[in-house]
Scaffold this motif. Structure first.
Motif, PDB file in Angstrom:
ATOM      1  N   LEU A  18       0.858  -1.185   0.000  1.00  0.00           N
ATOM      2  CA  LEU A  18       0.000   0.000   0.000  1.00  0.00           C
ATOM      3  C   LEU A  18       0.892   1.231   0.000  1.00  0.00           C
ATOM      4  CD1 LEU A  18      -2.611  -1.034   2.664  1.00  0.00           C
ATOM      5  CD2 LEU A  18      -2.776  -1.219   0.203  1.00  0.00           C
ATOM      6  N   GLY A 175      -3.818 -10.284  -4.494  1.00  0.00           N
ATOM      7  CA  GLY A 175      -3.687  -9.142  -3.609  1.00  0.00           C
ATOM      8  C   GLY A 175      -2.239  -8.743  -3.371  1.00  0.00           C
ATOM      9  N   LEU A 179      -0.944  -5.184  -4.583  1.00  0.00           N
ATOM     10  CA  LEU A 179      -0.455  -4.202  -3.627  1.00  0.00           C
ATOM     11  C   LEU A 179       0.946  -3.713  -3.990  1.00  0.00           C
ATOM     12  CD1 LEU A 179      -1.757  -5.766  -0.302  1.00  0.00           C
ATOM     13  CD2 LEU A 179      -2.631  -3.754  -1.476  1.00  0.00           C
ATOM     14  N   VAL A 198      -6.219   4.610   1.118  1.00  0.00           N
ATOM     15  CA  VAL A 198      -6.013   3.241   0.639  1.00  0.00           C
ATOM     16  C   VAL A 198      -6.049   2.248   1.795  1.00  0.00           C
ATOM     17  CG1 VAL A 198      -4.372   1.689  -0.475  1.00  0.00           C
ATOM     18  CG2 VAL A 198      -4.761   3.971  -1.411  1.00  0.00           C
ATOM     19  N   VAL A 199      -5.442   2.607   2.919  1.00  0.00           N
ATOM     20  CA  VAL A 199      -5.489   1.734   4.094  1.00  0.00           C
ATOM     21  C   VAL A 199      -6.933   1.525   4.540  1.00  0.00           C
ATOM     22  CG1 VAL A 199      -4.879   1.530   6.528  1.00  0.00           C
ATOM     23  CG2 VAL A 199      -3.162   2.276   4.874  1.00  0.00           C
ATOM     24  N   TYR A 202      -8.666  -0.730   2.024  1.00  0.00           N
ATOM     25  CA  TYR A 202      -8.260  -2.127   2.238  1.00  0.00           C
ATOM     26  C   TYR A 202      -9.001  -2.707   3.436  1.00  0.00           C
ATOM     27  CZ  TYR A 202      -5.371  -6.222   3.069  1.00  0.00           C
ATOM     28  OH  TYR A 202      -4.952  -7.516   3.258  1.00  0.00           O
ATOM     29  N   THR A 206     -11.397  -6.056   3.401  1.00  0.00           N
ATOM     30  CA  THR A 206     -11.030  -7.277   4.127  1.00  0.00           C
ATOM     31  C   THR A 206     -12.002  -7.564   5.274  1.00  0.00           C
ATOM     32  OG1 THR A 206      -9.107  -8.500   4.942  1.00  0.00           O
ATOM     33  CG2 THR A 206      -9.452  -6.321   5.867  1.00  0.00           C
ATOM     34  N   ASP A 223      -7.015 -13.274   2.695  1.00  0.00           N
ATOM     35  CA  ASP A 223      -6.518 -11.932   2.999  1.00  0.00           C
ATOM     36  C   ASP A 223      -5.040 -11.818   2.673  1.00  0.00           C
ATOM     37  OD1 ASP A 223      -6.637  -9.263   4.238  1.00  0.00           O
ATOM     38  OD2 ASP A 223      -5.350 -10.175   5.749  1.00  0.00           O
TER      39      ASP A 223
END
Length: 459
Positions: A18, A175, A179, A198-199, A202, A206, A223
């Motif tokens: 990320l 993923g 990423l 973005v965090v 995400y 998830t 994940d």
């Protein structure tokens, strides 16, 4: 190099993919590697590859099956971690996530926008990608306890829908690659606000997956960050068991037979190996030349980066499957190439760990004082944050960690081969193909960590 770029470079140790533009590529060992080698590059790389090849020859003399079994099965004392430790880990993860979101989203209005002075950037890069991920293979995988997304998901009701078997670990594999691609092509490391968005995105994805399929299934299968930490944890000398935490020899967790069960898990391990390679390669002069050539011919830069990601991953994966087919011929076995590949693939995790450490250790050490300073005053950190000066000789540490990872990988592959084959000569011959692959990986990794580089072109 400008002050702003130097600050960006320094902040580059981040959340598995990320991330952003020049930080991870110019940082780490790249920033401390020597500008040139005292010997010709071809000779240096050939020597590194020769070390791995020689280690295979030396390991082949270890033919005492009982000795290998004792080494692989050795376990130290088991220690229980009480409820207090688990609660402390969860609180640490939640506080870290809150700081990332608050200081990232408020950048420019309340908190600084400079990457080396913003807590969001430093927590993600230095705290997570540099220090915490390294702890998963140097100590043990504690991410299931610290993971703030898992903590939130376990507080929510679940639909307990059946997870499609056909998906397996493919979402995690995609993923990991996705990423690291974002890390390369987006400016998130220069922009704390974008990083925080973005965090958060995400986290939404998830947590939603965990609500639909159940936390145990989602975080244990699909994940990306959980699977990344879990596979790295296979190399660690400390492992979680049903009775607590136990000590084992490094790499022995990779020899277990119950987790690489299909092509999806093979692809996941290769993705973990390739992610750091891709991240480092895009900062080299060779890629700049290639990128300028293909973009000059009319190919959009984004397509060039996608092509490198997919072609490189396919090459790494194809080399492993070729090694499996070769092992079937040289070992004269009725085992299928797929079965051989599944058993030998975990040995590559030691390679991934060694290269990750080489790629991030320098920047993590350099930015640790800045991180501690900013965390002490996240809203109003000092105008100039302290950093450690990494000496030029530190590049040798990166070379050593790459070689150490590859040597451990050779030993793990040797142990697995003796577990697979009753005949000693069969066991040795089965390792020819994977040794060639490891030599190739060694030379690529050594070339990247010793090649002066910078920010990827066009991004």
């Amino acid at each position: 190099m400008s002050t702003r770029r130097r600050a960006a470079v320094a902040a580059a140790v981040g959340l598995a993919g990320l991330t952003g533009r020049g930080l991870a590529h110019s940082g780490g060992l790249r920033g401390t590697a020597p500008e040139s080698l005292a010997v010709p590059t071809w000779l240096f790389l050939a020597t590194g590859g020769g070390v791995v090849g020689a280690s295979f020859l030396l390991a082949s003399f270890v033919t005492d099956r009982a000795f290998l079994t004792r080494i692989d099965g050795w376990r130290g004392p088991t220690v229980r971690v009480g409820r207090v430790g688990g609660v402390a880990g969860r609180l640490l993860g939640l506080v870290g996530l809150a700081l990332v979101l608050i200081t990232g989203l408020s950048a420019g209005s309340v908190t600084p926008t400079e990457p080396a002075r913003n807590a969001a950037t430093l927590i993600v890069w230095v705290g997570w990608w540099g220090a915490f991920v390294a702890s998963t293979y140097l100590v043990g995988d504690t991410w299931p306890t610290v993971d703030p997304f898992r903590t939130v998901a376990e507080l929510l009701p679940t639909l307990d829908r059946a997870y499609p078997d056909r998906l397996g670990a493919w979402p995690a594999t995609a993923g990991v690659l996705g990423l690291v691609f974002l890390e390369v092509v987006t400016p998130m490391a220069d922009d704390p606000r974008l990083l925080a968005v973005v965090v958060a995105g995400y986290g939404v994805v998830t947590v939603a997956g965990a609500v639909v399929f159940g936390s145990a299934t989602w975080f244990g299968t699909a994940d990306p960050l959980s699977r990344l930490a879990a596979v790295y944890g296979r190399v660690a000398p400390v492992a979680r068991t049903g009775d607590g935490w136990t000590v084992r020899l490094p790499g022995t967790g990779a020899t277990e037979t119950d987790w690489v069960t299909g092509r999806d898990e093979v692809a996941l391990v290769v993705a973990v190996v390739y992610a750091t390679t891709y991240d480092g390669f895009v900062g080299t002069g060779l890629w700049q030349t290639v990128a300028e050539t293909v973009v000059g011919a009319g190919l959009p830069p984004l397509v060039a980066y996608v092509g490198l990601l997919l072609v490189g991953f396919a090459a790494f994966l194809g080399g492993l499957w070729a090694a499996g087919r070769l092992a079937r011929r040289t070992a004269a076995t009725f085992l299928t190439p797929a079965a051989l590949v599944r058993r030998v693939t975990p040995s590559l995790l030691a390679i991934a760990a060694g290269y990750h450490l080489a790629h991030t250790l320098g920047t993590t050490l350099a930015l640790t004082p800045a991180t501690l300073t900013v965390l002490a005053a996240p809203v109003s950190p000092p105008a100039t944050v302290p950093t450690l000066v990494v000496p030029a000789w530190f590049g040798a540490v990166g070379i050593a960690t790459v070689l150490a990872g590859h040597l451990l990988a050779v030993w793990v592959a040797h142990t697995v081969s003796y577990d697979l084959f009753p005949d000693r000569l069969q066991a040795v011959r089965s390792q020819y193909g994977i040794t060639v692959v490891m030599v190739a990986y060694t030379m690529i990794a050594l070339w990247i960590v010793t090649t002066p580089g910078g920010a990827p072109p066009y991004v």
